[in-house]
Design a protein around this motif. Structure first.
Motif, PDB file in Angstrom:
ATOM      1  N   PRO A  67      67.409  69.412  -0.863  1.00  0.00           N
ATOM      2  CA  PRO A  67      67.553  68.512   0.279  1.00  0.00           C
ATOM      3  C   PRO A  67      68.085  69.196   1.524  1.00  0.00           C
ATOM      4  N   VAL A  68      68.982  70.129   1.331  1.00  0.00           N
ATOM      5  CA  VAL A  68      69.553  70.838   2.475  1.00  0.00           C
ATOM      6  C   VAL A  68      68.473  71.631   3.201  1.00  0.00           C
ATOM      7  N   ASN A  69      67.568  72.232   2.445  1.00  0.00           N
ATOM      8  CA  ASN A  69      66.508  73.035   3.048  1.00  0.00           C
ATOM      9  C   ASN A  69      65.495  72.176   3.803  1.00  0.00           C
ATOM     10  N   ARG A  70      65.351  70.904   3.393  1.00  0.00           N
ATOM     11  CA  ARG A  70      64.433  70.016   4.095  1.00  0.00           C
ATOM     12  C   ARG A  70      65.038  69.509   5.395  1.00  0.00           C
ATOM     13  N   GLU A 127      77.564  75.181   8.292  1.00  0.00           N
ATOM     14  CA  GLU A 127      78.582  74.149   8.093  1.00  0.00           C
ATOM     15  C   GLU A 127      77.922  72.784   7.860  1.00  0.00           C
ATOM     16  N   GLU A 128      76.874  72.489   8.598  1.00  0.00           N
ATOM     17  CA  GLU A 128      76.160  71.231   8.412  1.00  0.00           C
ATOM     18  C   GLU A 128      75.472  71.193   7.042  1.00  0.00           C
ATOM     19  N   SER A 129      74.908  72.318   6.628  1.00  0.00           N
ATOM     20  CA  SER A 129      74.280  72.398   5.304  1.00  0.00           C
ATOM     21  C   SER A 129      75.299  72.155   4.209  1.00  0.00           C
ATOM     22  N   PRO A 144      65.788  62.457   6.390  1.00  0.00           N
ATOM     23  CA  PRO A 144      65.872  60.991   6.357  1.00  0.00           C
ATOM     24  C   PRO A 144      65.909  60.404   4.936  1.00  0.00           C
ATOM     25  N   GLY A 145      65.264  61.059   3.985  1.00  0.00           N
ATOM     26  CA  GLY A 145      65.319  60.593   2.603  1.00  0.00           C
ATOM     27  C   GLY A 145      66.728  60.631   2.049  1.00  0.00           C
ATOM     28  N   ILE A 146      67.450  61.691   2.356  1.00  0.00           N
ATOM     29  CA  ILE A 146      68.847  61.812   1.914  1.00  0.00           C
ATOM     30  C   ILE A 146      69.695  60.742   2.592  1.00  0.00           C
ATOM     31  N   VAL A 147      69.488  60.547   3.883  1.00  0.00           N
ATOM     32  CA  VAL A 147      70.265  59.543   4.623  1.00  0.00           C
ATOM     33  C   VAL A 147      70.059  58.159   4.001  1.00  0.00           C
ATOM     34  N   SER A 178      75.295  69.129   1.451  1.00  0.00           N
ATOM     35  CA  SER A 178      75.422  69.418   0.011  1.00  0.00           C
ATOM     36  C   SER A 178      76.581  68.639  -0.610  1.00  0.00           C
ATOM     37  N   CYS A 179      77.711  68.605   0.074  1.00  0.00           N
ATOM     38  CA  CYS A 179      78.873  67.866  -0.434  1.00  0.00           C
ATOM     39  C   CYS A 179      78.590  66.371  -0.507  1.00  0.00           C
ATOM     40  N   GLU A 180      77.899  65.859   0.482  1.00  0.00           N
ATOM     41  CA  GLU A 180      77.600  64.430   0.490  1.00  0.00           C
ATOM     42  C   GLU A 180      76.554  64.058  -0.554  1.00  0.00           C
TER      43      GLU A 180
END
Length: 141
Positions: free
Chosen positions: A30-33, A40-42, A104-107, A46-48
């Motif tokens: 997901p981070v790579n997408r 830091e944002e990645s 957006p899928g992760i969100v 990942s943490c979320e």
């Protein structure tokens, strides 16, 4: 007879499967997408994602335990089983602002997992009230 928790159990199971499929069967992590994220944002994403999966684990565990209690399957030496309680509020209720460029899928899954956890949390709080009433009745108040 179906348990009153059956509908929410189905919803939670569906969301868990949707999340599993999204995280497992996508081409990349997901981070790579989430294009354009700095390191830091990645890390935040990942943490979320871990927080999201923790929420779902807590919800499914709680629902499965409640289902077992309602179906009379959970007991210990003839004594009624004390229902499993939510135990990770400090992790699961924390809502972080996801970076703007997060996939957006992760969100969407993140938001759904939080809403579901909040609903289960309210049910868990109602359980507190029910247990307190039972305790007062047994002590003769």
């Amino acid at each position: 007879m179906k348990s009153p928790l059956e509908a929410i159990y189905r919803e939670a199971l569906d969301l868990t499967r949707e999340t599993r499929d999204y995280l497992t069967y996508s081409r990349s992590l997901p981070v790579n997408r989430s294009e354009g994220l700095d390191s830091e944002e990645s890390l935040t994403v990942s943490c979320e994602v871990m927080r999201m999966t923790t929420r779902l684990l807590e919800v499914m565990s709680w629902l499965m335990a409640q289902k077992a209690v309602h179906q009379g399957e959970a007991h210990s030496d003839g004594e009624p089983f004390m229902p499993l309680r939510l135990s990770c509020d400090d992790i699961c209720m924390k809502e972080m602002e996801l970076p703007e460029k997060t996939d957006p899928g992760i969100v969407n899954l993140y938001s759904k997992s939080l809403q579901l956890y909040q609903r289960i949390r309210r049910l868990d709080a109602n359980l507190d009230q029910t247990l307190a009433r039972m305790e007062r009745k047994s002590s003769g108040e």
